[in-house]
Structures are given as C-alpha cells and as structure tokens.
Design an enzyme around this catalytic site. Structure first.
Site, PDB file in Angstrom:
ATOM      1  N   ASN A 141      -5.772  12.244  11.208  1.00 17.65           N
ATOM      2  CA  ASN A 141      -5.469  12.697  12.567  1.00 17.65           C
ATOM      3  C   ASN A 141      -6.642  13.512  13.080  1.00 17.65           C
ATOM      4  OD1 ASN A 141      -2.582  11.805  12.930  1.00 17.65           O
ATOM      5  ND2 ASN A 141      -2.363  12.991  11.047  1.00 17.65           N
ATOM      6  N   HIS A 190      -0.220   2.195  -9.902  1.00 21.58           N
ATOM      7  CA  HIS A 190       1.105   2.546  -9.397  1.00 21.58           C
ATOM      8  C   HIS A 190       1.094   3.773  -8.491  1.00 21.58           C
ATOM      9  CE1 HIS A 190       1.288   5.138 -13.178  1.00 21.58           C
ATOM     10  NE2 HIS A 190       1.793   5.990 -12.293  1.00 21.58           N
ATOM     11  N   GLU A 232      -3.883   3.612   1.778  1.00 21.14           N
ATOM     12  CA  GLU A 232      -4.149   3.839   3.192  1.00 21.14           C
ATOM     13  C   GLU A 232      -4.314   5.337   3.427  1.00 21.14           C
ATOM     14  OE1 GLU A 232      -1.807   3.826   7.501  1.00 21.14           O
ATOM     15  OE2 GLU A 232      -0.979   2.657   5.834  1.00 21.14           O
ATOM     16  N   GLU A 244       6.621   3.792  -9.495  1.00 19.70           N
ATOM     17  CA  GLU A 244       7.194   4.624 -10.543  1.00 19.70           C
ATOM     18  C   GLU A 244       8.179   5.607  -9.925  1.00 19.70           C
ATOM     19  OE1 GLU A 244       5.923   8.204 -13.645  1.00 19.70           O
ATOM     20  OE2 GLU A 244       4.356   6.970 -12.724  1.00 19.70           O
ATOM     21  N   HIS A 291       4.114   7.075   3.432  1.00 21.74           N
ATOM     22  CA  HIS A 291       5.033   5.971   3.148  1.00 21.74           C
ATOM     23  C   HIS A 291       4.459   5.043   2.094  1.00 21.74           C
ATOM     24  CE1 HIS A 291       2.430   4.336   6.456  1.00 21.74           C
ATOM     25  NE2 HIS A 291       2.386   3.298   5.636  1.00 21.74           N
ATOM     26  N   HIS A 347       2.091  11.086  -7.354  1.00 20.44           N
ATOM     27  CA  HIS A 347       0.694  10.718  -7.542  1.00 20.44           C
ATOM     28  C   HIS A 347       0.488   9.228  -7.305  1.00 20.44           C
ATOM     29  CE1 HIS A 347       2.502  10.196 -11.666  1.00 20.44           C
ATOM     30  NE2 HIS A 347       1.868   9.027 -11.575  1.00 20.44           N
ATOM     31  N   ARG A 371      -1.990  11.221   4.075  1.00 16.46           N
ATOM     32  CA  ARG A 371      -2.720  11.896   5.153  1.00 16.46           C
ATOM     33  C   ARG A 371      -3.854  12.710   4.548  1.00 16.46           C
ATOM     34  NH1 ARG A 371       2.736  12.182   6.402  1.00 16.46           N
ATOM     35  NH2 ARG A 371       3.321  11.335   8.438  1.00 16.46           N
ATOM     36  N   GLU A 381       7.392   1.120   4.937  1.00 11.52           N
ATOM     37  CA  GLU A 381       6.895   0.259   6.007  1.00 11.52           C
ATOM     38  C   GLU A 381       7.076  -1.194   5.596  1.00 11.52           C
ATOM     39  OE1 GLU A 381       2.927  -0.256   8.847  1.00 11.52           O
ATOM     40  OE2 GLU A 381       2.720   0.615   6.850  1.00 11.52           O
ATOM     41  N   HIS A 423       0.806  -1.220   0.000  1.00 11.23           N
ATOM     42  CA  HIS A 423       0.000   0.000   0.000  1.00 11.23           C
ATOM     43  C   HIS A 423       0.839   1.270   0.000  1.00 11.23           C
ATOM     44  CE1 HIS A 423       0.362  -0.415   4.549  1.00 11.23           C
ATOM     45  NE2 HIS A 423       0.572   0.888   4.421  1.00 11.23           N
TER      46      HIS A 423
END
Length: 321
Positions: free
Chosen positions: A75, A170, A71, A234, A261, A99, A15, A307, A11
C-alpha cells in the site's frame, strides 16, 4: 460443471512495508518476480514471486496454473511511515497466520547463505532440539520456515546450495477446531489430508492438506515427507482451543493487518462459485459484488480469507495455452 481435483493452491498474500526490501529478500531465496500488477487509482501494487527456473515444480505454467506463489501487497506510502509495521501473525495482537515454508537441497548451506547476507532468524538450525528446521525472518519479520529435502547428516559438510531446487512448500495457519477446519478444506475446498504430525508433549498437532494431482510426495530424509513439492496448507491445532468461546485467531485483515489470504485457482470460476454456494460457504465477496467480477473471497471457519480465481489453462482455446 467444476472438478475440485483440478483446483490448485495458487498463492499466499502478505502485506509488506517496503516492496524493494521484500522482493530482494525473496529473490535472495531464489524466487523470481513473475508478475506485478499496479493499481495506482487504489494506491497499491501486487508483486508475485515464485520458483521459476528450469528445475522448478511448475515454472513453465501460466501463473494461475501454479502452486507455491507468494503475493506481496504494498500500500503506497507505508515505506515512509515510521509507525507502520505489518503483524507477522505470531504474537498478540494479531496471532493467527504462522509462516510460509521453503524446502531446500542443503539446509546448512542455505541458512548460512541467508545469514551471510545479513538476514535474521527466529530460530537457527542449532537452536533448540529440532536441528533439522530453521525459521528465517523476512524484512517485515514474517517467519519463513526452512526445511530439508535431503538427509541433514549427509549435507552438513557440503558448502553449496542450488537455488533452482528450492520449493515454496507450504503456508501455515492456526485453527481453533481441527475437525471443523479439516472438514471444510476437504469437503468444501476439495483438498486432501496428506499427513498428520502429532506433538502430544508440546500440545499441538499439524495437518498437511493439498490438492493431490502433483508428484513429489516422497522424500528421502524421512523427516519432511512432501519436501519436493509445493502447495501444502498446514493447519496448526493447539490442543484445547476448540473449547474456547468465540474467535480464537486473527484473520490478518482487521487491525493489526499482515497476512491477507490464501488463493485457490479453479477450472471454472462461475461453476466453482455455484458449488461453493451449494456447500453453504460464508462469502466475504461474491463474484457479483463490487467492480471486480473475476475474483471471489470465501471465509473459512476461522475467518481467514480464501481468494478464488480462474485458472486460465482451462479457458484457453485448444492449442493456445
């Protein structure tokens, strides 16, 4: 032992200001909310979206055994903060991430559907010389590239689009030194360089890497090879940046924040982290750091966070997965 051929580009994290608006946008693009994780003590929630229908690339798999997931991190309180706006990665300060990209069966109909719903575009199909790609804007103005799975000239008179055929194809990040970054993603992360798209006149080159265990590399349109699969990374190299001093691109995790990430799921988390250690990676967080002992974070050559998580497929007893 760990086998990098079993790794998956699971993934990409973004944010968001208002999760309701963002989830609605990605669901309009045909994605489904496949998981939500709440962390009230830490005042944030995570929303995992992916293509999950019967015609999706891996919709029946456990979420950790998939590619092409987005993901969204929320917050608490940002939705009510008039001054909060995530950095979309495409302007200074905060330029780095570029992107995410969705491939579609009928690009004209797909773009019209987004436009009819009131969503904005950074680049419409008819803008500029490249009439086979578009860039939609999500509610936080992250760029979402739209590419075609089928020949553009054969879909222009077709009015319908099948959301069940879409793929989260991608994620693009800009890199300072293409040789250093490609070596890292190939040798350390175990990816393969699938194709290169050089644009000499525009002064940039694109490098598409992926884990090679999935079908779908072939494409019928001759413009977007691999449009039918998910899990490409990419790398965009603007010619000459390798000669600049110091850090060129923003990782998205220092201010201004936006992209967080990418994530790779592995067959054996402990053994994979040992392998990464042997490769001499720079760690943002080792497995043994902090309270969360089930995730680690590696820094790539440009400081982007990667991650690393366990693919649960490889930890289940036989017949239980």
């Amino acid at each position: 032992m760990t086998d990098p051929s079993k790794y998956k580009f699971n993934h990409s994290m973004l944010r968001v200001k208002d999760p309701k608006a963002s989830v609605k946008f990605y669901e309009h693009l045909g994605m489904s909310l496949i998981d939500k994780k709440e962390f009230p003590d830490n005042k944030f929630d995570l929303y995992f979206l992916a293509y999950a229908g019967s015609n999706s690339a891996s919709g029946k798999n456990h979420w950790s055994d998939r590619e092409g997931i987005i993901e969204l991190t929320h917050n608490y309180g940002t939705e009510n903060d008039p001054d909060f706006k995530p950095a979309n990665g495409n302007k200074e300060p905060g330029k780095g991430f570029g992107h995410v990209c969705v491939s579609v069966d009928n690009i004209q109909a797909a773009c019209k559907r987004l436009s009819d719903a009131g969503y904005k575009f950074q680049k419409r199909l008819e803008d500029g010389r490249m009439r086979h790609i578009a860039f939609a804007l999500d509610p936080d103005e992250y760029w979402v590239e739209i590419i075609a799975q089928n020949p553009v000239d054969k879909t222009e008179d077709v009015q319908e689009t099948d959301l069940g055929t879409y793929r989260m194809n991608h994620t693009m990040i800009r890199v300072k030194d293409k040789d250093v970054s490609i070596k890292f993603y190939e040798d350390t992360m175990g990816m393969q360089l699938m194709r290169t798209n050089e644009n000499k006149d525009a002064g940039f080159t694109l490098y598409f890497l992926a884990y090679g265990q999935h079908p779908g590399e072939a494409s019928s349109n001759g413009v977007n090879p691999g449009a039918f699969r998910e899990g490409f990374l990419e790398l965009t190299w603007n010619h000459g940046t390798e000669k600049e001093n110091g850090k060129v691109y923003h990782d998205g995790n220092s201010e201004p924040q936006g992209f967080g990430h990418i994530c790779v799921s592995v067959d054996d988390l402990d053994e994979a982290c040992k392998r990464f250690d042997e490769k001499g990676v720079s760690w943002k967080k080792k497995l043994t750091d902090g309270r969360m002992k089930n995730v680690a974070f590696i820094l790539d050559p440009d400081g982007y966070w990667i991650e690393v998580i366990q693919n649960e497929k490889y930890k289940q007893p036989p017949g239980k997965y």
